[in-house]
Design a protein around this motif. Sequence first.
Motif, PDB file in Angstrom:
ATOM      1  N   ASN A  78       0.799  -1.229   0.000  1.00 19.94           N
ATOM      2  CA  ASN A  78       0.000   0.000   0.000  1.00 19.94           C
ATOM      3  C   ASN A  78       0.832   1.281   0.000  1.00 19.94           C
ATOM      4  O   ASN A  78       0.279   2.363   0.140  1.00 19.94           O
ATOM      5  N   GLN A  79       2.160   1.157  -0.170  1.00 15.00           N
ATOM      6  CA  GLN A  79       3.017   2.348  -0.121  1.00 15.00           C
ATOM      7  C   GLN A  79       4.080   2.423  -1.212  1.00 15.00           C
ATOM      8  O   GLN A  79       4.241   3.468  -1.831  1.00 15.00           O
ATOM      9  N   LEU A  80       4.841   1.343  -1.419  1.00 10.46           N
ATOM     10  CA  LEU A  80       6.014   1.431  -2.293  1.00 10.46           C
ATOM     11  C   LEU A  80       6.306   0.104  -2.971  1.00 10.46           C
ATOM     12  O   LEU A  80       6.378  -0.935  -2.310  1.00 10.46           O
ATOM     13  N   LEU A  81       6.504   0.155  -4.290  1.00 10.47           N
ATOM     14  CA  LEU A  81       6.931  -0.991  -5.080  1.00 10.47           C
ATOM     15  C   LEU A  81       8.091  -0.507  -5.948  1.00 10.47           C
ATOM     16  O   LEU A  81       7.936   0.456  -6.706  1.00 10.47           O
ATOM     17  N   SER A  82       9.255  -1.174  -5.800  1.00 12.44           N
ATOM     18  CA  SER A  82      10.453  -0.696  -6.493  1.00 12.44           C
ATOM     19  C   SER A  82      11.238  -1.846  -7.099  1.00 12.44           C
ATOM     20  O   SER A  82      11.356  -2.914  -6.496  1.00 12.44           O
ATOM     21  N   TRP A  83      11.801  -1.567  -8.267  1.00 10.91           N
ATOM     22  CA  TRP A  83      12.736  -2.498  -8.872  1.00 10.91           C
ATOM     23  C   TRP A  83      13.865  -1.714  -9.491  1.00 10.91           C
ATOM     24  O   TRP A  83      13.742  -0.519  -9.749  1.00 10.91           O
ATOM     25  N   GLU A  84      14.972  -2.414  -9.709  1.00  8.86           N
ATOM     26  CA  GLU A  84      16.125  -1.719 -10.269  1.00  8.86           C
ATOM     27  C   GLU A  84      16.847  -2.588 -11.274  1.00  8.86           C
ATOM     28  O   GLU A  84      16.835  -3.812 -11.189  1.00  8.86           O
ATOM     29  N   GLN A  85      17.442  -1.893 -12.223  1.00  8.82           N
ATOM     30  CA  GLN A  85      18.324  -2.531 -13.204  1.00  8.82           C
ATOM     31  C   GLN A  85      19.727  -2.409 -12.646  1.00  8.82           C
ATOM     32  O   GLN A  85      20.162  -1.309 -12.281  1.00  8.82           O
ATOM     33  N   ARG A  86      20.405  -3.524 -12.569  1.00  9.20           N
ATOM     34  CA  ARG A  86      21.742  -3.532 -11.980  1.00  9.20           C
ATOM     35  C   ARG A  86      22.802  -3.588 -13.058  1.00  9.20           C
ATOM     36  O   ARG A  86      22.593  -4.159 -14.129  1.00  9.20           O
ATOM     37  N   SER A  91      26.991  -4.330 -19.406  1.00  9.59           N
ATOM     38  CA  SER A  91      26.481  -2.962 -19.351  1.00  9.59           C
ATOM     39  C   SER A  91      26.652  -2.401 -17.945  1.00  9.59           C
ATOM     40  O   SER A  91      26.203  -3.005 -16.974  1.00  9.59           O
ATOM     41  N   LYS A  92      27.263  -1.255 -17.862  1.00 12.19           N
ATOM     42  CA  LYS A  92      27.453  -0.595 -16.563  1.00 12.19           C
ATOM     43  C   LYS A  92      26.271   0.310 -16.206  1.00 12.19           C
ATOM     44  O   LYS A  92      26.290   0.979 -15.189  1.00 12.19           O
ATOM     45  N   ASP A  93      25.246   0.314 -17.071  1.00 13.36           N
ATOM     46  CA  ASP A  93      24.071   1.146 -16.814  1.00 13.36           C
ATOM     47  C   ASP A  93      23.238   0.565 -15.690  1.00 13.36           C
ATOM     48  O   ASP A  93      23.206  -0.643 -15.468  1.00 13.36           O
ATOM     49  N   ALA A  94      22.559   1.436 -15.004  1.00 13.05           N
ATOM     50  CA  ALA A  94      21.684   1.027 -13.917  1.00 13.05           C
ATOM     51  C   ALA A  94      20.572   2.056 -13.774  1.00 13.05           C
ATOM     52  O   ALA A  94      20.708   3.197 -14.221  1.00 13.05           O
ATOM     53  N   ALA A  95      19.475   1.618 -13.160  1.00 16.89           N
ATOM     54  CA  ALA A  95      18.349   2.513 -12.923  1.00 16.89           C
ATOM     55  C   ALA A  95      17.522   1.936 -11.787  1.00 16.89           C
ATOM     56  O   ALA A  95      17.592   0.743 -11.497  1.00 16.89           O
ATOM     57  N   ARG A  96      16.730   2.794 -11.159  1.00 12.77           N
ATOM     58  CA  ARG A  96      15.821   2.341 -10.113  1.00 12.77           C
ATOM     59  C   ARG A  96      14.479   3.016 -10.316  1.00 12.77           C
ATOM     60  O   ARG A  96      14.395   4.234 -10.450  1.00 12.77           O
ATOM     61  N   ARG A  97      13.434   2.201 -10.316  1.00 11.30           N
ATOM     62  CA  ARG A  97      12.071   2.708 -10.450  1.00 11.30           C
ATOM     63  C   ARG A  97      11.339   2.508  -9.135  1.00 11.30           C
ATOM     64  O   ARG A  97      11.342   1.424  -8.568  1.00 11.30           O
ATOM     65  N   ASP A  98      10.726   3.577  -8.666  1.00 17.04           N
ATOM     66  CA  ASP A  98       9.925   3.546  -7.449  1.00 17.04           C
ATOM     67  C   ASP A  98       8.506   3.971  -7.800  1.00 17.04           C
ATOM     68  O   ASP A  98       8.311   4.977  -8.482  1.00 17.04           O
ATOM     69  N   GLN A  99       7.528   3.197  -7.315  1.00 14.78           N
ATOM     70  CA  GLN A  99       6.122   3.558  -7.477  1.00 14.78           C
ATOM     71  C   GLN A  99       5.550   3.817  -6.083  1.00 14.78           C
ATOM     72  O   GLN A  99       5.573   2.930  -5.224  1.00 14.78           O
ATOM     73  N   TYR A 100       5.076   5.021  -5.878  1.00 16.47           N
ATOM     74  CA  TYR A 100       4.626   5.470  -4.568  1.00 16.47           C
ATOM     75  C   TYR A 100       3.108   5.577  -4.508  1.00 16.47           C
ATOM     76  O   TYR A 100       2.478   6.109  -5.423  1.00 16.47           O
ATOM     77  N   ILE A 101       2.553   5.115  -3.400  1.00 21.11           N
ATOM     78  CA  ILE A 101       1.136   5.288  -3.099  1.00 21.11           C
ATOM     79  C   ILE A 101       1.062   5.955  -1.731  1.00 21.11           C
ATOM     80  O   ILE A 101       1.717   5.508  -0.790  1.00 21.11           O
ATOM     81  N   GLU A 102       0.267   7.004  -1.641  1.00 22.69           N
ATOM     82  CA  GLU A 102       0.061   7.685  -0.362  1.00 22.69           C
ATOM     83  C   GLU A 102      -1.433   7.732  -0.087  1.00 22.69           C
ATOM     84  O   GLU A 102      -2.204   8.280  -0.894  1.00 22.69           O
ATOM     85  N   SER A 103      -1.852   7.150   1.017  1.00 20.11           N
ATOM     86  CA  SER A 103      -3.258   7.166   1.389  1.00 20.11           C
ATOM     87  C   SER A 103      -3.685   8.590   1.739  1.00 20.11           C
ATOM     88  O   SER A 103      -2.971   9.304   2.449  1.00 20.11           O
ATOM     89  N   LEU A 104      -4.854   8.971   1.244  1.00 20.08           N
ATOM     90  CA  LEU A 104      -5.441  10.281   1.561  1.00 20.08           C
ATOM     91  C   LEU A 104      -6.746  10.088   2.315  1.00 20.08           C
ATOM     92  O   LEU A 104      -7.615  10.943   2.285  1.00 20.08           O
ATOM     93  N   GLY A 105      -6.883   8.949   2.958  1.00 19.14           N
ATOM     94  CA  GLY A 105      -8.109   8.595   3.665  1.00 19.14           C
ATOM     95  C   GLY A 105      -8.579   7.234   3.187  1.00 19.14           C
ATOM     96  O   GLY A 105      -7.925   6.578   2.390  1.00 19.14           O
ATOM     97  N   ALA A 106      -9.745   6.832   3.650  1.00 20.84           N
ATOM     98  CA  ALA A 106     -10.250   5.490   3.352  1.00 20.84           C
ATOM     99  C   ALA A 106     -10.584   5.275   1.879  1.00 20.84           C
ATOM    100  O   ALA A 106     -10.509   4.158   1.389  1.00 20.84           O
ATOM    101  N   GLU A 107     -10.913   6.333   1.162  1.00 18.44           N
ATOM    102  CA  GLU A 107     -11.403   6.191  -0.211  1.00 18.44           C
ATOM    103  C   GLU A 107     -10.565   6.912  -1.264  1.00 18.44           C
ATOM    104  O   GLU A 107     -10.976   6.996  -2.418  1.00 18.44           O
ATOM    105  N   ARG A 108      -9.410   7.437  -0.858  1.00 14.17           N
ATOM    106  CA  ARG A 108      -8.596   8.196  -1.820  1.00 14.17           C
ATOM    107  C   ARG A 108      -7.125   7.950  -1.565  1.00 14.17           C
ATOM    108  O   ARG A 108      -6.701   7.664  -0.443  1.00 14.17           O
TER     109      ARG A 108
END
Length: 160
Positions: A78-86, A91-108
């Motif tokens: 209910n808050q954070l889902l993250s994955w990263e390319q190592r 390839s020396k490239d890397a990245a990290r993706r974070d998906q954030y959810i913030e509750s604004l009450g019971a219905e939002r």
Amino acid sequence: MSKAENIVTSVVVEIDAPAELVWEILVDLAQYHRWNPFTVAVESSLQLGAPVNLYIPDPAKPGTRFCVVEHLVAYEPNQLLSWEQRPTADSKDAARRDQYIESLGAERCRYFTTDIFLGLNADNIMQTFGPWVKQNFDAVANGLKQHAEALHAAGKAVNR
């Protein structure tokens, strides 16, 4: 070390649905094709450290997709889902993706996603692909909002 300008952030959307429902949509990987125009398929056990296979439509070859393999690094219901390319030997490239959810009450809740480009070519990757990623991340945020609100309005829960 990363620079602030190597971060792509989607629009922030407020969703008229509970954070729990939005979370269930994010972890229902088999259904990504229903709402996510950028990552049309995902395969993973969703165990920390496990591979996350992301299938993305190839803009250079319409009708095809390519696979990016990342690893799950955060799973906070209910808050954070993250994955990263190592970095790898190839390839020396890397990245990290974070998906954030913030509750604004019971219905939002509020949702947004970020991607930080890391590694030796981070500046070049940001310059070359940053606008494309931003456009697609905005589409993801809006697709998630529409899908979650439609499910919530219909009184449906996600079945996993």
